[in-house]
Design a protein around this motif. Structure first.
Motif, PDB file in Angstrom:
ATOM      1  N   GLU A 175       0.854  -1.621  -0.081  1.00 23.67           N
ATOM      2  CA  GLU A 175      -0.125  -0.150  -0.111  1.00 23.67           C
ATOM      3  C   GLU A 175       0.981   0.977   0.022  1.00 23.67           C
ATOM      4  O   GLU A 175       0.610   2.493  -0.272  1.00 23.67           O
ATOM      5  N   GLN A 176       2.059   1.010   0.938  1.00 19.80           N
ATOM      6  CA  GLN A 176       2.648   2.252   0.248  1.00 19.80           C
ATOM      7  C   GLN A 176       3.497   2.565  -0.958  1.00 19.80           C
ATOM      8  O   GLN A 176       3.790   3.840  -1.174  1.00 19.80           O
ATOM      9  N   LEU A 177       3.982   1.578  -1.690  1.00 18.99           N
ATOM     10  CA  LEU A 177       4.430   1.275  -1.773  1.00 18.99           C
ATOM     11  C   LEU A 177       3.804   2.438  -3.925  1.00 18.99           C
ATOM     12  O   LEU A 177       4.357   3.276  -4.792  1.00 18.99           O
ATOM     13  N   ALA A 178       2.314   1.746  -3.170  1.00 19.04           N
ATOM     14  CA  ALA A 178       0.973   2.414  -4.776  1.00 19.04           C
ATOM     15  C   ALA A 178       0.922   4.002  -4.372  1.00 19.04           C
ATOM     16  O   ALA A 178       0.601   4.740  -4.856  1.00 19.04           O
ATOM     17  N   LYS A 179       0.908   4.275  -2.910  1.00 17.69           N
ATOM     18  CA  LYS A 179       0.680   5.552  -2.872  1.00 17.69           C
ATOM     19  C   LYS A 179       2.267   6.790  -3.191  1.00 17.69           C
ATOM     20  O   LYS A 179       2.170   7.460  -3.584  1.00 17.69           O
ATOM     21  N   LEU A 180       3.643   5.889  -2.780  1.00 13.48           N
ATOM     22  CA  LEU A 180       4.409   7.039  -3.342  1.00 13.48           C
ATOM     23  C   LEU A 180       4.264   7.045  -5.145  1.00 13.48           C
ATOM     24  O   LEU A 180       4.399   7.777  -5.457  1.00 13.48           O
ATOM     25  N   ARG A 181       4.340   5.620  -5.774  1.00 13.77           N
ATOM     26  CA  ARG A 181       3.640   5.432  -7.234  1.00 13.77           C
ATOM     27  C   ARG A 181       2.851   6.828  -7.696  1.00 13.77           C
ATOM     28  O   ARG A 181       3.275   7.588  -8.323  1.00 13.77           O
ATOM     29  N   ASP A 182       1.014   6.367  -6.591  1.00 17.59           N
ATOM     30  CA  ASP A 182       0.155   8.226  -6.827  1.00 17.59           C
ATOM     31  C   ASP A 182       0.610   8.990  -7.102  1.00 17.59           C
ATOM     32  O   ASP A 182       0.383  10.010  -7.920  1.00 17.59           O
ATOM     33  N   ASN A 183       2.051   9.078  -6.125  1.00 15.05           N
ATOM     34  CA  ASN A 183       2.333  10.875  -5.826  1.00 15.05           C
ATOM     35  C   ASN A 183       3.852  11.282  -6.198  1.00 15.05           C
ATOM     36  O   ASN A 183       3.750  12.321  -6.655  1.00 15.05           O
ATOM     37  N   GLY A 184       4.051  10.317  -7.654  1.00 11.17           N
ATOM     38  CA  GLY A 184       5.140  10.281  -8.642  1.00 11.17           C
ATOM     39  C   GLY A 184       6.146  10.790  -7.774  1.00 11.17           C
ATOM     40  O   GLY A 184       7.062  10.865  -8.684  1.00 11.17           O
ATOM     41  N   ILE A 185       6.308  10.132  -6.706  1.00  6.14           N
ATOM     42  CA  ILE A 185       7.415   9.976  -6.211  1.00  6.14           C
ATOM     43  C   ILE A 185       8.654   8.280  -6.636  1.00  6.14           C
ATOM     44  O   ILE A 185       9.639   8.349  -6.995  1.00  6.14           O
ATOM     45  N   LEU A 186       7.432   7.065  -6.347  1.00  2.10           N
ATOM     46  CA  LEU A 186       8.250   6.633  -8.082  1.00  2.10           C
ATOM     47  C   LEU A 186       7.952   6.153  -9.243  1.00  2.10           C
ATOM     48  O   LEU A 186       6.424   6.731  -9.785  1.00  2.10           O
ATOM     49  N   THR A 187       8.857   5.766  -9.867  1.00  2.00           N
ATOM     50  CA  THR A 187       8.118   5.539 -11.188  1.00  2.00           C
ATOM     51  C   THR A 187       7.675   4.549 -11.457  1.00  2.00           C
ATOM     52  O   THR A 187       7.430   3.339 -10.466  1.00  2.00           O
ATOM     53  N   ASP A 188       6.734   4.038 -13.008  1.00  2.00           N
ATOM     54  CA  ASP A 188       6.158   2.555 -12.763  1.00  2.00           C
ATOM     55  C   ASP A 188       7.032   1.059 -13.092  1.00  2.00           C
ATOM     56  O   ASP A 188       6.648  -0.280 -12.041  1.00  2.00           O
ATOM     57  N   ALA A 189       8.362   1.759 -13.332  1.00  2.00           N
ATOM     58  CA  ALA A 189       8.765   0.935 -14.094  1.00  2.00           C
ATOM     59  C   ALA A 189       9.755   0.189 -11.386  1.00  2.00           C
ATOM     60  O   ALA A 189       9.622  -0.914 -11.756  1.00  2.00           O
ATOM     61  N   GLU A 190      10.003   1.685 -11.219  1.00  2.00           N
ATOM     62  CA  GLU A 190      10.419   1.284 -10.139  1.00  2.00           C
ATOM     63  C   GLU A 190       9.524   0.511  -9.159  1.00  2.00           C
ATOM     64  O   GLU A 190       9.174  -0.452  -8.172  1.00  2.00           O
ATOM     65  N   PHE A 191       8.327   0.789  -8.543  1.00  2.00           N
ATOM     66  CA  PHE A 191       7.505   0.045  -7.984  1.00  2.00           C
ATOM     67  C   PHE A 191       6.938  -1.042  -8.858  1.00  2.00           C
ATOM     68  O   PHE A 191       6.877  -2.044  -7.448  1.00  2.00           O
TER      69      PHE A 191
END
Length: 220
Positions: free
Chosen positions: A193-209
């Motif tokens: 869930e934390q990873l999904a939030k980081l991706r949705d907030n633009g902190i992680l790229t799709d590849a990193e997620f």
């Protein structure tokens, strides 16, 4: 070549060594081994910080290639022959680090690292051209950028917890409810869930997620 001013330049075939260009042709003069400019590491940025990766551009002409150095906090690069362009970019601003290799580059064993830099108001595209260890550079830059963004997010989360935990002045403060006892082992669902939030907030790229998600799923 004759448009390049006379002086010490990285030698053709070995950019770690300096050779003298007299303005018209290469001479037989090489910089002494003890010269500060001839070591393996390009002298870029704060040299007290450990180098995570370094590279040199290796153009066909043999001179004018860029110098690049990565630390945990900055990517330094210096390019140009007649006019040197030196920059440093916070690694947390680096997104979508890709590589490209043309047929000509493949024959020469070099490639291009493509950086997407978040400048706040816009994204800037920067290319590190004709780098021999370009794939190593891509992995190192991606890893450093991910760690830097995670550290920023952790500091934000810590600041929020501290702010929300400050009791109001005056009056009695109700005792906080006892937290539920955590189950043994890591909270994999919470991590996802934390990873999904980081991706949705633009902190992680799709590849990193995707990479981190796959790692968590393997450990479940």
């Amino acid at each position: 070549m004759d448009a390049v001013s006379a002086g010490w330049h990285p030698a053709p075939g070995d950019p770690t060594q300096l050779r003298y260009w007299d303005g018209a042709q290469w001479t037989d003069h090489f910089a002494p081994a003890g010269n500060a400019q001839t070591g393996k590491s390009p002298q870029l940025g704060d040299m007290s910080m450990p180098t995570l990766w370094e590279g040199w551009g290796k153009p066909i002409a043999g001179i004018g290639g860029g110098k690049y150095r990565l630390t945990a906090h900055y990517l330094y690069f210096e390019r140009g022959t007649l006019r040197t362009d030196s920059q440093q970019v916070p690694v947390s601003a680096l997104h979508d680090v890709d590589v490209r290799q043309s047929f000509a580059q493949k024959a020469r064993g070099v490639g291009t690292i493509v950086l997407h830099i978040n400048r706040g108001s816009h994204m800037e595209l920067v290319q590190l051209v004709d780098v021999p260890n370009f794939r190593e550079g891509q992995h190192a830059i991606n890893a450093a950028a991910y760690e830097a963004r995670m550290a920023i997010q952790e500091r934000k989360n810590t600041s929020t917890i501290r702010y929300e935990g400050v009791p109001p002045t005056g009056g009695s403060v109700a005792a906080p409810a006892s937290p539920a006892v955590a189950a043994d082992g890591p909270d994999f669902i919470g991590q996802l869930e934390q990873l999904a939030k980081l991706r949705d907030n633009g902190i992680l790229t799709d590849a990193e997620f995707a990479d981190k998600k796959a790692d968590i799923l393997r450990r479940m």
